[in-house]
Design a protein around this motif. Sequence first.
Motif, PDB file in Angstrom:
ATOM      1  N   ALA A 148       5.376  12.830   7.220  1.00  0.00           N
ATOM      2  CA  ALA A 148       5.607  11.441   6.814  1.00  0.00           C
ATOM      3  C   ALA A 148       6.957  11.224   6.159  1.00  0.00           C
ATOM      4  CB  ALA A 148       4.490  10.999   5.871  1.00  0.00           C
ATOM      5  N   TYR A 151       0.234  -0.774   2.908  1.00  0.00           N
ATOM      6  CA  TYR A 151       1.147  -1.730   3.558  1.00  0.00           C
ATOM      7  C   TYR A 151       0.409  -2.974   4.055  1.00  0.00           C
ATOM      8  CZ  TYR A 151       4.534   2.179   3.922  1.00  0.00           C
ATOM      9  OH  TYR A 151       5.374   3.219   3.673  1.00  0.00           O
ATOM     10  N   ASP A 192      10.492   1.887  -2.215  1.00  0.00           N
ATOM     11  CA  ASP A 192      10.455   2.010  -0.757  1.00  0.00           C
ATOM     12  C   ASP A 192      10.352   3.468  -0.276  1.00  0.00           C
ATOM     13  OD1 ASP A 192      13.000   2.859  -1.227  1.00  0.00           O
ATOM     14  OD2 ASP A 192      13.982   1.472   0.179  1.00  0.00           O
ATOM     15  N   PHE A 193      10.165   4.396  -1.216  1.00  0.00           N
ATOM     16  CA  PHE A 193       9.830   5.768  -0.789  1.00  0.00           C
ATOM     17  C   PHE A 193       8.322   5.966  -0.673  1.00  0.00           C
ATOM     18  CE2 PHE A 193      14.096   6.740  -2.629  1.00  0.00           C
ATOM     19  CZ  PHE A 193      14.655   7.217  -1.455  1.00  0.00           C
ATOM     20  N   ALA A 194       7.574   4.948  -1.083  1.00  0.00           N
ATOM     21  CA  ALA A 194       6.108   5.094  -1.073  1.00  0.00           C
ATOM     22  C   ALA A 194       5.585   5.012   0.352  1.00  0.00           C
ATOM     23  CB  ALA A 194       5.481   4.005  -1.930  1.00  0.00           C
ATOM     24  N   ASN A 195       4.780   5.979   0.717  1.00  0.00           N
ATOM     25  CA  ASN A 195       4.159   5.953   2.043  1.00  0.00           C
ATOM     26  C   ASN A 195       2.841   5.199   2.003  1.00  0.00           C
ATOM     27  OD1 ASN A 195       6.202   7.252   3.390  1.00  0.00           O
ATOM     28  ND2 ASN A 195       5.336   9.291   3.097  1.00  0.00           N
ATOM     29  N   HIS A 196       2.344   4.894   3.208  1.00  0.00           N
ATOM     30  CA  HIS A 196       1.156   4.045   3.331  1.00  0.00           C
ATOM     31  C   HIS A 196      -0.133   4.845   3.274  1.00  0.00           C
ATOM     32  CE1 HIS A 196      -1.603   1.120   5.120  1.00  0.00           C
ATOM     33  NE2 HIS A 196      -1.902   1.997   6.065  1.00  0.00           N
ATOM     34  N   TYR A 219       6.101   0.381  11.981  1.00  0.00           N
ATOM     35  CA  TYR A 219       6.529   1.433  11.043  1.00  0.00           C
ATOM     36  C   TYR A 219       6.700   2.810  11.687  1.00  0.00           C
ATOM     37  CZ  TYR A 219       4.992  -2.127   7.751  1.00  0.00           C
ATOM     38  OH  TYR A 219       4.833  -3.299   7.076  1.00  0.00           O
ATOM     39  N   PHE A 273       4.007  -4.757   2.833  1.00  0.00           N
ATOM     40  CA  PHE A 273       5.256  -4.447   3.501  1.00  0.00           C
ATOM     41  C   PHE A 273       5.583  -5.457   4.572  1.00  0.00           C
ATOM     42  CE2 PHE A 273       7.378  -0.523   2.266  1.00  0.00           C
ATOM     43  CZ  PHE A 273       6.616  -0.243   1.168  1.00  0.00           C
ATOM     44  N   ARG A 278      10.021  11.395   3.538  1.00  0.00           N
ATOM     45  CA  ARG A 278      10.036  11.464   2.073  1.00  0.00           C
ATOM     46  C   ARG A 278       8.873  10.658   1.514  1.00  0.00           C
ATOM     47  NH1 ARG A 278      15.989   9.321   1.586  1.00  0.00           N
ATOM     48  NH2 ARG A 278      15.031   7.940   3.104  1.00  0.00           N
ATOM     49  N   PHE A 296       4.289   5.011  12.776  1.00  0.00           N
ATOM     50  CA  PHE A 296       3.309   6.079  12.547  1.00  0.00           C
ATOM     51  C   PHE A 296       1.898   5.553  12.778  1.00  0.00           C
ATOM     52  CE2 PHE A 296       1.371   4.856   8.500  1.00  0.00           C
ATOM     53  CZ  PHE A 296       2.291   3.957   7.990  1.00  0.00           C
ATOM     54  N   THR A 342      11.082  -1.733   8.168  1.00  0.00           N
ATOM     55  CA  THR A 342      10.113  -0.730   7.706  1.00  0.00           C
ATOM     56  C   THR A 342      10.069  -0.620   6.186  1.00  0.00           C
ATOM     57  OG1 THR A 342      11.757   1.035   7.879  1.00  0.00           O
ATOM     58  CG2 THR A 342      10.320   0.722   9.773  1.00  0.00           C
ATOM     59  N   ARG A 343      11.071  -1.198   5.500  1.00  0.00           N
ATOM     60  CA  ARG A 343      11.105  -1.011   4.039  1.00  0.00           C
ATOM     61  C   ARG A 343      11.066  -2.324   3.269  1.00  0.00           C
ATOM     62  NH1 ARG A 343      12.767   4.473   4.086  1.00  0.00           N
ATOM     63  NH2 ARG A 343      13.244   4.689   1.880  1.00  0.00           N
TER      64      ARG A 343
HETATM   65  C1  LIG Z   1       8.752   2.463   3.203  1.00  0.00           C
HETATM   66  S1  LIG Z   1       9.120   3.876   4.080  1.00  0.00           S
HETATM   67  C2  LIG Z   1       8.422   5.159   3.158  1.00  0.00           C
HETATM   68  C3  LIG Z   1       9.393   6.278   2.855  1.00  0.00           C
HETATM   69  C4  LIG Z   1       9.785   7.085   4.024  1.00  0.00           C
HETATM   70  N1  LIG Z   1       8.792   8.090   4.301  1.00  0.00           N
HETATM   71  C5  LIG Z   1      11.142   7.759   3.849  1.00  0.00           C
HETATM   72  O1  LIG Z   1      11.266   8.904   4.287  1.00  0.00           O
HETATM   73  O2  LIG Z   1      12.051   7.135   3.352  1.00  0.00           O
HETATM   74  C6  LIG Z   1       8.106   3.634   5.463  1.00  0.00           C
HETATM   75  C7  LIG Z   1       8.201   4.725   6.468  1.00  0.00           C
HETATM   76  O3  LIG Z   1       7.567   5.894   5.992  1.00  0.00           O
HETATM   77  C8  LIG Z   1       6.833   6.542   7.006  1.00  0.00           C
HETATM   78  N2  LIG Z   1       5.413   6.527   6.615  1.00  0.00           N
HETATM   79  C9  LIG Z   1       4.868   5.753   5.677  1.00  0.00           C
HETATM   80  N3  LIG Z   1       3.554   6.024   5.520  1.00  0.00           N
HETATM   81  C10 LIG Z   1       3.271   6.996   6.398  1.00  0.00           C
HETATM   82  C11 LIG Z   1       2.086   7.700   6.729  1.00  0.00           C
HETATM   83  N4  LIG Z   1       0.916   7.439   6.126  1.00  0.00           N
HETATM   84  N5  LIG Z   1       2.149   8.636   7.696  1.00  0.00           N
HETATM   85  C12 LIG Z   1       3.309   8.910   8.332  1.00  0.00           C
HETATM   86  N6  LIG Z   1       4.447   8.256   8.062  1.00  0.00           N
HETATM   87  C13 LIG Z   1       4.451   7.329   7.106  1.00  0.00           C
HETATM   88  C14 LIG Z   1       7.091   5.756   8.273  1.00  0.00           C
HETATM   89  O4  LIG Z   1       8.150   6.325   8.960  1.00  0.00           O
HETATM   90  C15 LIG Z   1       7.475   4.392   7.744  1.00  0.00           C
HETATM   91  O5  LIG Z   1       8.303   3.676   8.616  1.00  0.00           O
END
Ligand SMILES: C[S@@+](CC[C@H](N)C(=O)[O-])C[C@H]1O[C@@H](n2cnc3c(N)ncnc32)[C@H](O)[C@@H]1O
Length: 762
Positions: free
Chosen positions: A28, A242, A190-194, A254, A759, A30, A256, A166-167
Amino acid sequence: MANSAYWPALVNWLQIDPSVITRESAAAGRYLCATTDIAPSTVLFTIPARFLLNSRSLGSHYPNSAQLSAVQLMSLHLCLCKPLGGAPSRDSLFGPYIDSLPTEFDHHPWEPTSEPPSVVKAMQELRARYDEDLAAVRTYVQNNLQDRTSALNADIFKWAWLNVNTRGIYHRLKKNRSDPDNLTMCPILDFANHQPQGPTMSLRTTQAEKTNTAPIARLGDPITVLSPPIHVKAGDELFLTYGAHPNSKLYVEYGFCVHQECPEVDVQDIVEPMFVDDAKRRVLVDSGYWGDWKLDASPAVSYRLVVALSALVASQEEMPLWKDMITGEREMVSTANEAAWKQIVQMICRKVIERAEAALSSANADRRVEILWRDELCAAQECMRVVSLSGARRGADAEARVSRRRCSALTTNSVNMAVEPLLSTRTQRAFILTVTLQAIIVLTMVEVRVDFSSTSSYKTLPCYLALFAFAEIFELFMAFDALRLRNTIQLMGILPVFHMALIVFAAIQIKETKDALVSKSAAECAAHFDMIRCDGSGSLYESVQPFLIVVPCIIAAAWLAMMFFVKELYSEFGWAIFHVVGANPKMKKMYQWYQILLCLLKFDFFFFVAVTMQLLIVVLVRNSAEFGVTIAAIPVVLVLLALAVLAVQREIKWLMSIALVMMLAALSYFRKLFVSLGNPHPFNDHPVFKLVRIYEPSTASQYATTRASLTIFTIVAFLLLFSTFAVGLRCFADFDRGLREAKVNGGSYTPVPTKLELFGGN
Ligand SMILES: C[S@@+](CC[C@H](N)C(=O)[O-])C[C@H]1O[C@@H](n2cnc3c(N)ncnc32)[C@H](O)[C@@H]1O
């Protein structure tokens, strides 16, 4: 700047010391995690408005910026300030933030490969949005920033646009809440994943949102991020939700996919070509029901699809009824119409299953695409199962009735309250027939063939028989009631639990009856035969024994048959719940608790009457004060139960409070009674009951059975009432959360938002 160096520069620029940091995973990218243990819902960090990248913070730096939408302006700025060749961004406004953004989007789906048709369509729509934004920005740059036209490189613009898409998160900047320009990019957050479910971070409501206006400050309100509502340990990942998006949307917007409990399939590509009749297409467009048609695992078909297919199969004469259906005046067009659209749903499901199986059998390099196809397969298979159980079988019957019904359906304006009229399906009829037949057989045996008039001194037996007759009548009532209300919980309560208890109760009575009747030894009987107190040929026990054995066997046979029908009814009623409260999972959960409470209240009634009956018949002394108190308690408790039903149905808080307090009082009553029954000593001075007679040596044997059953009934009644109280509290907490309206409106099916649509992306 090297991407790994972004973090110190970023927090230094923001001048904050957040209790979070970023880490990286292969799956996923960062993600955010806690650096220390954090208490629930604590402020993690606040980002001042000047660090938020949006139309307000950028607007004054671009001439005529109002010509651009927020997405276009933000994308333009990122495009012009992208760090190139490993150097840091030259942007004096947001440089450290831009340096923290992903450097590429190679994995983001852009060109369709082998995705399901609805996903391909969504990808094309995303591309159309992108093309439109690129064109608008090009025009803007040519008109306003002539010296920068060469900087508007399409590849870089794509990078910028995908960053925004995406952010970007919802942030109130405009007067109107639904203005698409209520959008911002927020550093760190915006580093938070879903994460689709579970405790996630949240945002404190901004001042502008609270007052429902545009923010007063020039740059808008700051963003304050709160930790999840649970204790977080150092090193735990911190997620955001999200939105309640299906995988198709997560994938397209996004890039994923996640595991989905209830996947759905958009079947517009299959349904649209079915509308060869332009008039019907227009009716659907005009009424707002064109498109966005879905099958899903629960509740199987989206209401929009139900509406569209009902129109598709409706005759011209039926179209006024269809209009009544969409205005909520009737539940459905007609039984035949419903049977017909369900057949079309099955056809659609077959088509989806076929194409998903074909796609999955050919090796797919992209795991995300495989998940998308699996979602389609799973949703269509589940939908097929539910629809064929609920509709196909009765479809044939319904079609046979169609011509007869059509005329009357056209002339009646009555509102159909149920999905299918009561007892209109074969399963419902078979179920009720089974319950009725076994009740008739058992009651006949108990009442007619077993004459205990000569044993009136043995109150245990008539008491058992009276209880048994009451239980049979109660079960019959509950079965009808469950079908009438489409109450699956009640069905489950009757079958595995209540009916099973009846079998056990009946089986135990073989021995209990013998113990109660046969009090003389074989030697005594040989010397002087007593028809009532002796065993063996010519005795009363010998004449009742066959019936005592046959009764549990009949009830057990009925149990097996009923088990089979209940399984079928369960699927059939899945539709009914959908028709009552719609597809929203939260609403369905509330409705389930509501059903449990109603069901518990009915069982409370049974056990209260059963305990009272035993007290009145065998324990209490007629003309005693306790006898009077017990008689007087009957209407009071019945009124309590009725009031509790009314309170929970209408969500009347004060009445529910009274009902709950009275339940507590009744619990202490049962507790006292139970303590009395468990006490081996007589109860001459018990405050409520004198249970003396049950323990007097002269009568103890007569009441032995009653003592055991009364004790069991009292325990069950206590536990049931306790559960009713607990579930009552749960339902009380759900008051004013939309269930009553959903039940009243019946067919409105308005989905209630369950998650923060946080999001960006439409
Ligand atoms: C707001 S950003 C989150 C931070 C991002 N992971 C980064 O590396 O900067 C949204 C992106 O994170 C990744 N992402 C978010 N949630 C995810 C998840 N549950 N599984 C896989 N990828 C995810 C996707 O690529 C998405 O477009």
